[in-house]
Design a protein around this motif. Structure first.
Motif, short mmCIF file in Angstrom:
data_model
loop_
_atom_site.label_atom_id
_atom_site.label_comp_id
_atom_site.label_asym_id
_atom_site.label_seq_id
_atom_site.Cartn_x
_atom_site.Cartn_y
_atom_site.Cartn_z
N LYS A 146 56.20 57.79 -0.47
CA LYS A 146 55.59 56.49 0.18
C LYS A 146 55.87 55.23 -0.04
O LYS A 146 56.18 54.19 0.52
N LEU A 147 56.26 55.27 -1.59
CA LEU A 147 57.07 53.99 -2.10
C LEU A 147 58.39 53.49 -1.12
O LEU A 147 58.68 52.25 -1.04
N LEU A 148 59.12 54.63 -0.56
CA LEU A 148 60.44 54.33 0.10
C LEU A 148 60.01 53.71 1.30
O LEU A 148 60.84 53.18 1.73
N HIS A 151 63.93 48.79 -1.51
CA HIS A 151 64.94 49.13 -2.76
C HIS A 151 64.98 50.52 -2.73
O HIS A 151 64.62 51.29 -2.18
N ARG A 152 66.43 50.92 -2.92
CA ARG A 152 66.95 52.26 -3.25
C ARG A 152 67.62 52.23 -4.65
O ARG A 152 67.88 51.51 -5.29
N PRO A 212 70.40 52.27 -7.29
CA PRO A 212 69.73 52.22 -8.79
C PRO A 212 68.54 51.22 -9.00
O PRO A 212 68.12 51.15 -10.08
N PHE A 213 68.07 50.78 -7.83
CA PHE A 213 67.37 49.39 -8.12
C PHE A 213 66.00 49.62 -7.64
O PHE A 213 65.08 48.87 -7.97
N LEU A 214 65.54 50.73 -7.17
CA LEU A 214 64.12 51.08 -7.08
C LEU A 214 63.67 51.51 -8.62
O LEU A 214 64.09 52.48 -9.11
N LEU A 215 62.75 50.69 -9.00
CA LEU A 215 62.24 50.87 -10.44
C LEU A 215 60.89 51.45 -10.89
O LEU A 215 60.63 51.33 -11.84
N VAL A 216 60.53 51.75 -9.55
CA VAL A 216 59.12 52.39 -9.87
C VAL A 216 58.97 53.60 -9.20
O VAL A 216 59.63 53.96 -7.96
N ASP A 217 58.56 54.67 -9.98
CA ASP A 217 58.58 56.28 -9.50
C ASP A 217 57.34 56.64 -8.88
O ASP A 217 57.34 57.47 -7.93
N ARG A 218 56.22 56.05 -9.19
CA ARG A 218 54.93 56.33 -8.51
C ARG A 218 53.91 55.31 -8.79
O ARG A 218 54.00 54.67 -9.57
N ILE A 219 52.95 55.03 -7.64
CA ILE A 219 51.77 54.26 -8.16
C ILE A 219 50.51 55.17 -7.99
O ILE A 219 50.13 55.94 -7.43
N VAL A 220 50.04 55.32 -9.26
CA VAL A 220 49.03 56.32 -9.79
C VAL A 220 47.73 55.73 -9.47
O VAL A 220 46.63 56.60 -9.20
N GLU A 221 47.44 54.37 -9.40
CA GLU A 221 46.32 53.73 -8.65
C GLU A 221 46.48 52.63 -8.01
O GLU A 221 47.45 51.69 -8.28
#
Length: 154
Positions: free
Chosen positions: A16-18, A23-24, A26-35
């Motif tokens: 979903k973040l993608l 960002h991709r 090496p610059f996507l710096l968030v792995d998941r949004i938990v809330e």
């Protein structure tokens, strides 16, 4: 923060973040949004690993996550909340970082840490948002800042 009793919180996985962020690696710096509660509040996660490219030079023998990347991860978490809160349909939006204020770095972040970015909206006007963010590792504050962003339809 306002009372959230009875309100539904969402989470956003990496797929979903993608779709929300341009960002991709090496610059996507968030792995998941938990809330995530619309664009009002959200918690993003970054799992810091030693094989990330910044650790080759920052610093050899004592890898430390650069503070500017912690701020960027806060901005990406806030940006994903903004884009996800937009009405479905229409062209995708891009979020541009506008300002960084009151940034403070409290403790170093090292490989093996999991950083949680607690982002709370403090203002919104038309296509601009202001967020207050706190980055924590194991509950300890490592970084804080206020960021603002502008959403642009391209």
């Amino acid at each position: 923060m306002t009372d959230t009793t009875g309100q539904v919180f969402e989470s956003h996985d990496i797929l979903k973040l993608l779709t929300l962020l341009p960002h991709r690696y090496p610059f996507l710096l968030v792995d998941r949004i938990v809330e995530a509660h619309a664009d009002e509040y959200g918690v993003g996660i970054k799992n810091v690993t030693v094989n990330e490219p910044q650790f080759q030079g920052h610093f050899p023998g004592r890898p430390v996550m650069p503070g500017v990347l912690l701020i960027e991860a806060m901005a990406q978490t806030a940006g994903a909340l903004c884009v996800a809160s937009q009405p479905i349909g229409g062209p995708p939006s891009v979020v541009y970082l506008m300002t960084i204020d009151k940034a403070k770095f409290r403790k170093p972040v090292m490989p093996g840490d999991q950083v949680r970015f607690y982002m709370t909206r403090i203002a919104k006007k038309r296509n601009m948002w202001w967020f207050r963010g706190e980055a924590k590792v194991d509950g300890a504050l490592v970084c804080e800042a206020e960021v603002s962003a502008m959403l642009v339809r391209e």
